[in-house]
Design a protein around this motif. Structure first.
Motif, short mmCIF file in Angstrom:
data_model
loop_
_atom_site.label_atom_id
_atom_site.label_comp_id
_atom_site.label_asym_id
_atom_site.label_seq_id
_atom_site.Cartn_x
_atom_site.Cartn_y
_atom_site.Cartn_z
N GLY A 153 36.32 28.53 33.21
CA GLY A 153 37.15 27.41 32.78
C GLY A 153 36.45 26.07 32.90
O GLY A 153 36.53 25.23 31.99
N TRP A 154 35.73 25.86 34.01
CA TRP A 154 35.04 24.58 34.17
C TRP A 154 33.83 24.48 33.27
O TRP A 154 33.43 23.38 32.87
CB TRP A 154 34.65 24.37 35.63
N PRO A 167 42.53 22.71 33.39
CA PRO A 167 42.86 22.73 34.83
C PRO A 167 44.32 23.04 35.10
O PRO A 167 44.65 23.68 36.11
CB PRO A 167 42.48 21.32 35.30
N PHE A 191 35.33 23.29 30.15
CA PHE A 191 35.71 21.88 30.34
C PHE A 191 34.51 20.97 30.14
O PHE A 191 34.56 20.00 29.38
CB PHE A 191 36.30 21.71 31.75
N GLY A 192 33.39 21.27 30.81
CA GLY A 192 32.20 20.43 30.70
C GLY A 192 31.59 20.45 29.32
O GLY A 192 31.15 19.41 28.81
N VAL A 246 37.66 30.77 37.05
CA VAL A 246 37.61 29.33 37.37
C VAL A 246 36.28 28.75 36.92
O VAL A 246 36.21 27.66 36.32
CB VAL A 246 37.82 29.10 38.88
N ILE A 247 35.20 29.48 37.19
CA ILE A 247 33.87 29.03 36.76
C ILE A 247 33.82 28.95 35.23
O ILE A 247 33.32 27.98 34.65
CB ILE A 247 32.79 29.99 37.28
#
Length: 218
Positions: free
Chosen positions: A177-178, A158, A181-182, A174-175
């Motif tokens: 990256g998340w 982030p 992350f998940g 951004v999608i």
């Protein structure tokens, strides 16, 4: 040990006493192990939480990370220029209160994106090596270091997206990256499952309570 009648009052020699003690210890050791199975030394195959689940989620995270790395590599010039312009605008908005010349941010803006690209690749490589070492070498330390690197990666994702303004300039990233992350969180949780904890060797760390008991404080 018995003696002839004429030697019943004889004092045993030291060698005879040692032999008697050794025989008693042998009997005691044999009796203490009766009814107990032999200790299982083979740890067996690694659980599915490690060889399947953790790897599935980590490969999803790695794919997202590689996609981010490719985007940075292909657009590193424009990303650096955009970052420099944003830093210059932020300084200009401060007016007379600005304490740093605009030229000072030229090097910073062209250093951060390549540095972030290198960090991203290094984290992926180290995570792969450590996750593999956890299963191959039956290593709890490798698992723990893997978790530490995942935590660092989770902080960087982030932060990097906000610094490079992906939400404005590259919404798709951004999608991505998340997703990374998940998936990293799920991979880390898989390595914390009880089945894997039982399979790994016990921790050799000394807790504060045990240390105090050893020192006689408790």
């Amino acid at each position: 040990m018995t003696y002839p009648d004429d030697e019943s009052d004889r004092t045993p020699t030291q060698a005879e006493l040692d032999a008697m003690d050794l025989a008693a210890l042998t009997r005691s050791s044999t009796e203490s192990h009766v009814g107990y199975p032999a200790r299982q030394t083979a740890e067996g195959p690694p659980p599915a939480a490690l060889v399947r689940d953790a790897w599935v989620f980590w490969w999803i995270a790695a794919a997202a990370g590689i996609a981010s790395a490719v985007y940075l590599l292909l657009n590193i010039g424009s990303i650096s220029d955009s970052l420099q312009q944003r830093l210059v605008d932020d300084i200009a908005s401060e007016g007379p209160n600005a304490k740093a010349p605009a030229d000072q941010f030229n090097g910073l803006a062209h250093f951060l994106p390549p540095f972030m690209l290198v960090v991203l690749i290094v984290l992926l490589v180290l995570q792969y090596v450590l996750l593999r070492a956890t299963g191959v070498h039956h290593s709890r330390n490798s698992r723990n270091i893997f978790l530490a690197l995942v935590l660092i990666n989770l902080v960087c994702i982030p932060t990097g997206m906000d610094l490079l303004q992906f939400a404005k300039d590259a919404p798709t990233m951004v999608i991505v990256g998340w997703i990374q992350f998940g998936a990293l969180i799920l991979a880390a949780l898989c390595t914390l499952r009880p089945s894997l904890g039982r399979w790994l060797p016990p921790s050799r760390g000394l807790s504060p309570v045990k240390a105090m008991r050893r020192d006689g404080s408790l």
